[in-house]
Write a protein that holds these residues in place. Sequence first.
Motif, PDB file in Angstrom:
ATOM      1  N   ARG A   1       0.825  -1.216   0.000  1.00 39.25           N
ATOM      2  CA  ARG A   1       0.000   0.000   0.000  1.00 39.25           C
ATOM      3  C   ARG A   1       0.856   1.262   0.000  1.00 39.25           C
ATOM      4  NH1 ARG A   1      -0.419  -2.449   4.860  1.00 39.25           N
ATOM      5  NH2 ARG A   1       0.464  -1.355   6.665  1.00 39.25           N
ATOM      6  N   GLU A   2       2.123   1.138   0.416  1.00 36.65           N
ATOM      7  CA  GLU A   2       3.027   2.282   0.417  1.00 36.65           C
ATOM      8  C   GLU A   2       3.674   2.504  -0.946  1.00 36.65           C
ATOM      9  OE1 GLU A   2       5.835   1.583   3.502  1.00 36.65           O
ATOM     10  OE2 GLU A   2       4.307   1.438   5.086  1.00 36.65           O
ATOM     11  N   ARG A   3       3.479   1.593  -1.871  1.00 38.09           N
ATOM     12  CA  ARG A   3       3.990   1.754  -3.239  1.00 38.09           C
ATOM     13  C   ARG A   3       2.929   1.260  -4.224  1.00 38.09           C
ATOM     14  NH1 ARG A   3       7.294  -2.775  -5.346  1.00 38.09           N
ATOM     15  NH2 ARG A   3       7.115  -4.594  -3.985  1.00 38.09           N
ATOM     16  N   ALA A   4       1.703   1.781  -4.039  1.00 32.56           N
ATOM     17  CA  ALA A   4       0.568   1.326  -4.842  1.00 32.56           C
ATOM     18  C   ALA A   4       0.777   1.596  -6.324  1.00 32.56           C
ATOM     19  CB  ALA A   4      -0.712   2.005  -4.364  1.00 32.56           C
ATOM     20  N   GLU A   5       1.614   2.573  -6.663  1.00 29.64           N
ATOM     21  CA  GLU A   5       1.849   2.843  -8.086  1.00 29.64           C
ATOM     22  C   GLU A   5       2.590   1.708  -8.777  1.00 29.64           C
ATOM     23  OE1 GLU A   5       4.765   5.721  -5.951  1.00 29.64           O
ATOM     24  OE2 GLU A   5       2.988   4.547  -5.465  1.00 29.64           O
ATOM     25  N   ASP A   6       3.122   0.750  -7.990  1.00 30.05           N
ATOM     26  CA  ASP A   6       3.792  -0.413  -8.589  1.00 30.05           C
ATOM     27  C   ASP A   6       2.828  -1.556  -8.887  1.00 30.05           C
ATOM     28  OD1 ASP A   6       6.289   0.801  -8.459  1.00 30.05           O
ATOM     29  OD2 ASP A   6       6.726   0.007  -6.468  1.00 30.05           O
ATOM     30  N   ILE A   7       1.571  -1.421  -8.475  1.00 34.26           N
ATOM     31  CA  ILE A   7       0.623  -2.526  -8.625  1.00 34.26           C
ATOM     32  C   ILE A   7       0.444  -2.905 -10.089  1.00 34.26           C
ATOM     33  CG2 ILE A   7      -1.819  -3.145  -8.404  1.00 34.26           C
ATOM     34  CD1 ILE A   7      -1.817  -1.769  -5.704  1.00 34.26           C
ATOM     35  N   ALA A   8       0.344  -1.908 -10.974  1.00 36.06           N
ATOM     36  CA  ALA A   8       0.144  -2.216 -12.395  1.00 36.06           C
ATOM     37  C   ALA A   8       1.341  -2.990 -12.958  1.00 36.06           C
ATOM     38  CB  ALA A   8      -0.067  -0.922 -13.177  1.00 36.06           C
ATOM     39  N   LEU A   9       2.565  -2.568 -12.619  1.00 39.44           N
ATOM     40  CA  LEU A   9       3.763  -3.259 -13.109  1.00 39.44           C
ATOM     41  C   LEU A   9       3.871  -4.664 -12.519  1.00 39.44           C
ATOM     42  CD1 LEU A   9       6.513  -0.483 -13.021  1.00 39.44           C
ATOM     43  CD2 LEU A   9       5.627  -1.649 -15.031  1.00 39.44           C
ATOM     44  N   LEU A  10       3.592  -4.782 -11.234  1.00 40.55           N
ATOM     45  CA  LEU A  10       3.631  -6.096 -10.598  1.00 40.55           C
ATOM     46  C   LEU A  10       2.595  -7.029 -11.213  1.00 40.55           C
ATOM     47  CD1 LEU A  10       4.055  -5.001  -6.873  1.00 40.55           C
ATOM     48  CD2 LEU A  10       5.635  -6.489  -8.121  1.00 40.55           C
ATOM     49  N   SER A  11       1.402  -6.503 -11.491  1.00 42.96           N
ATOM     50  CA  SER A  11       0.344  -7.323 -12.092  1.00 42.96           C
ATOM     51  C   SER A  11       0.770  -7.824 -13.458  1.00 42.96           C
ATOM     52  CB  SER A  11      -0.944  -6.500 -12.200  1.00 42.96           C
ATOM     53  OG  SER A  11      -1.382  -6.070 -10.927  1.00 42.96           O
TER      54      SER A  11
ATOM     55  N   LEU B   1      -6.036  -1.034  -7.256  1.00 45.02           N
ATOM     56  CA  LEU B   1      -5.418   0.202  -6.788  1.00 45.02           C
ATOM     57  C   LEU B   1      -6.112   0.747  -5.544  1.00 45.02           C
ATOM     58  CD1 LEU B   1      -4.809   1.982 -10.212  1.00 45.02           C
ATOM     59  CD2 LEU B   1      -3.072   1.051  -8.689  1.00 45.02           C
ATOM     60  N   ALA B   2      -7.402   0.459  -5.403  1.00 40.41           N
ATOM     61  CA  ALA B   2      -8.149   0.960  -4.251  1.00 40.41           C
ATOM     62  C   ALA B   2      -8.073   0.031  -3.047  1.00 40.41           C
ATOM     63  CB  ALA B   2      -9.611   1.169  -4.639  1.00 40.41           C
ATOM     64  N   TYR B   3      -7.503  -1.147  -3.246  1.00 35.52           N
ATOM     65  CA  TYR B   3      -7.454  -2.164  -2.182  1.00 35.52           C
ATOM     66  C   TYR B   3      -6.212  -1.954  -1.322  1.00 35.52           C
ATOM     67  CZ  TYR B   3      -7.610  -6.858  -0.093  1.00 35.52           C
ATOM     68  OH  TYR B   3      -7.665  -7.920   0.777  1.00 35.52           O
ATOM     69  N   SER B   4      -6.309  -2.235  -0.019  1.00 34.89           N
ATOM     70  CA  SER B   4      -5.192  -1.964   0.907  1.00 34.89           C
ATOM     71  C   SER B   4      -4.171  -3.095   0.971  1.00 34.89           C
ATOM     72  CB  SER B   4      -5.737  -1.702   2.315  1.00 34.89           C
ATOM     73  OG  SER B   4      -6.435  -2.846   2.792  1.00 34.89           O
ATOM     74  N   PHE B   5      -4.510  -4.271   0.473  1.00 32.96           N
ATOM     75  CA  PHE B   5      -3.615  -5.426   0.431  1.00 32.96           C
ATOM     76  C   PHE B   5      -2.943  -5.714   1.767  1.00 32.96           C
ATOM     77  CE2 PHE B   5      -3.792  -4.722  -4.168  1.00 32.96           C
ATOM     78  CZ  PHE B   5      -4.007  -6.030  -4.592  1.00 32.96           C
TER      79      PHE B   5
ATOM     80  N   GLN C   1      -0.788   8.987  -7.964  1.00 29.79           N
ATOM     81  CA  GLN C   1       0.251   9.716  -8.678  1.00 29.79           C
ATOM     82  C   GLN C   1      -0.309  10.482  -9.883  1.00 29.79           C
ATOM     83  OE1 GLN C   1       3.527   9.686  -7.565  1.00 29.79           O
ATOM     84  NE2 GLN C   1       2.669   8.542  -5.828  1.00 29.79           N
ATOM     85  N   ASP C   2      -1.465  10.048 -10.400  1.00 26.73           N
ATOM     86  CA  ASP C   2      -2.079  10.685 -11.579  1.00 26.73           C
ATOM     87  C   ASP C   2      -3.557  10.892 -11.269  1.00 26.73           C
ATOM     88  OD1 ASP C   2      -3.340  11.228 -14.045  1.00 26.73           O
ATOM     89  OD2 ASP C   2      -1.741  10.224 -15.153  1.00 26.73           O
ATOM     90  N   LEU C   3      -3.963  12.145 -11.068  1.00 26.87           N
ATOM     91  CA  LEU C   3      -5.322  12.428 -10.633  1.00 26.87           C
ATOM     92  C   LEU C   3      -6.351  12.035 -11.692  1.00 26.87           C
ATOM     93  CD1 LEU C   3      -7.183  13.567  -8.493  1.00 26.87           C
ATOM     94  CD2 LEU C   3      -6.854  15.849  -9.478  1.00 26.87           C
ATOM     95  N   ARG C   4      -6.068  12.339 -12.972  1.00 24.33           N
ATOM     96  CA  ARG C   4      -7.028  11.982 -14.024  1.00 24.33           C
ATOM     97  C   ARG C   4      -7.236  10.470 -14.068  1.00 24.33           C
ATOM     98  NH1 ARG C   4      -4.140  15.848 -17.447  1.00 24.33           N
ATOM     99  NH2 ARG C   4      -5.334  17.783 -17.585  1.00 24.33           N
ATOM    100  N   GLN C   5      -6.152   9.731 -14.023  1.00 26.90           N
ATOM    101  CA  GLN C   5      -6.245   8.276 -14.055  1.00 26.90           C
ATOM    102  C   GLN C   5      -6.966   7.760 -12.817  1.00 26.90           C
ATOM    103  OE1 GLN C   5      -5.201   6.215 -16.632  1.00 26.90           O
ATOM    104  NE2 GLN C   5      -6.332   4.673 -15.461  1.00 26.90           N
ATOM    105  N   ALA C   6      -6.673   8.364 -11.662  1.00 29.65           N
ATOM    106  CA  ALA C   6      -7.335   7.939 -10.431  1.00 29.65           C
ATOM    107  C   ALA C   6      -8.839   8.163 -10.508  1.00 29.65           C
ATOM    108  CB  ALA C   6      -6.744   8.692  -9.241  1.00 29.65           C
ATOM    109  N   LEU C   7      -9.271   9.298 -11.091  1.00 33.78           N
ATOM    110  CA  LEU C   7     -10.700   9.574 -11.233  1.00 33.78           C
ATOM    111  C   LEU C   7     -11.365   8.564 -12.161  1.00 33.78           C
ATOM    112  CD1 LEU C   7     -10.596  13.478 -11.492  1.00 33.78           C
ATOM    113  CD2 LEU C   7     -11.493  12.119  -9.589  1.00 33.78           C
TER     114      LEU C   7
END
Length: 512
Positions: free
Chosen positions: A370-380, A407-411, A463-469
């Motif tokens: 959860r402290e590096r959630a921006e890595d979730i896409a790469l890890l997936s 991305l919204a999950y706390s894992f 990290q990206d507001l548009r993508q997050a929305l």
Amino acid sequence: MQRALEFALSLTLPDDETALTDWLLAVLHKHWQPQGVLVGLPEFSGRQLECRGLAGNTPVALALEADDFGQPLAYVMLKNQVRIWDTLYGGARIDNAAFRQLLTDMGTHNGLLALPIPDAAGKLCGVLGIFDKGDQLWAWRNAGDLELLLQVFGRQLARVKSLRRNQRESTQLRASLRQIADESEARRHTATLLENQLVGQSTAARHLRDQIAQIAGHSLSVLIQGETGSGKEVVARLLHQCSPRADRPFVAINCAAIPENLIESELFGYLKGAFSGAQSNKEGLVAQAHGGTLFLDEVGDMPLAMQAKLLRVLETRCYRPLGSDKECHSDFRVIAATHQPLDEQVADGRFRQDLFHRLCQSQILVPALRERAEDIALLSKHFIAGFGEREGKRFGTLRRPLLAMLLAYSFPGNVRELRNLLEVACAHTADGGDIGPDALPLEMLSRLEDDACDMGDDYNHIQDLRQALCDYEAAVIAARLRYYQGNRLRVAESLNIARRTLDHKCMKLEVQ
């Protein structure tokens, strides 16, 4: 003419100072035939003369202090002038014991002709001493042949020294370039290894890779701390693979998975007959790790009695197998990992403070997912590719609604939970298909949705507001479609938007 050419040719053969000195002694012995001859060349500091010579046909060697005026060659070194002593019976001061012994070996006290040896620039580069009768020494001195010979010798000596110096510098340069190339290759190898096995481009992931690369180079103990499933064993293996011990064994033991009464025998081994059931010798993990790395996983769960024995082994690298009366030695690096707060366990008396400090010579804190959630896409993407290769299947993309949920999950189970979740999703996805929420069992899907609703105001991972929305909008629509079993009219009404707007968003956000 022929003799001159032969002389010139003989001068080209010596390729170092010793060989050239022997050449000069041979020429002097052949053409001048003195009772004795001595050639002194200063060593690198200039404080000492390394002397080689002949007493008749017998080789002699000695070392003389260049500024020791108890031997006559020092005068020539000081003044850089030719000196003649018709007799050595009080004609020259000879207090140096080594020089007196040389005269005894030569069997002469007649006289000495000492000449400076000039280099190509006319500077003093050595001294020549010739021992013979006084009148013979004066005859050689007045003829001038010796000075010409020493000029030839001095210039050739300068060339030989320059050649040897250039060779040494060239060798050192090649060695330095080789070392730089080897270090550069090692850094590239380490970087590639870390990039491939520690996936992520977040600040936390890059910092973790930098820590591993730095700590891997030494042999200090390492304590790895982090939540369950965060990848502590991956970090431990990378520390080993990036270290000088990479070609030696990596031996792991889970201290929490082995019963208390078996940990000692697992670590140190035992001899046949050491206890009931010990029917043969068994080598312990400490012995197996010789030259390599011993990884103590979940060290915080190790019993106190075993902690004391482990501390001694870490201090001495010596251990005693059960049933043995002899100690054995093992050269290993220890890496420990735990999800337990060891500092709190030390304060409560459940973990030895001295062992804690021994293990914690270097420390790595593995960040939670959860402290590096921006890595979730790469890890997936990394995990899906691995599952596809293992199962012989080709997967499409990870659909945006499922990625939004991830991305919204706390894992709470960190990377291990993400890997497990995607493994299930891949198993329920057809060959060539995209991976979406429908590939997950209802229990997993509900867990993701419920956690997303409870996230509150923890948005530090964005990290990206548009993508997050877009991701959040897609997750809300997908959850509402499931709730109304795909009835888009009721979904649109519940979200207070037009049906046409909902259809447009479903197409744009790839929500089905």
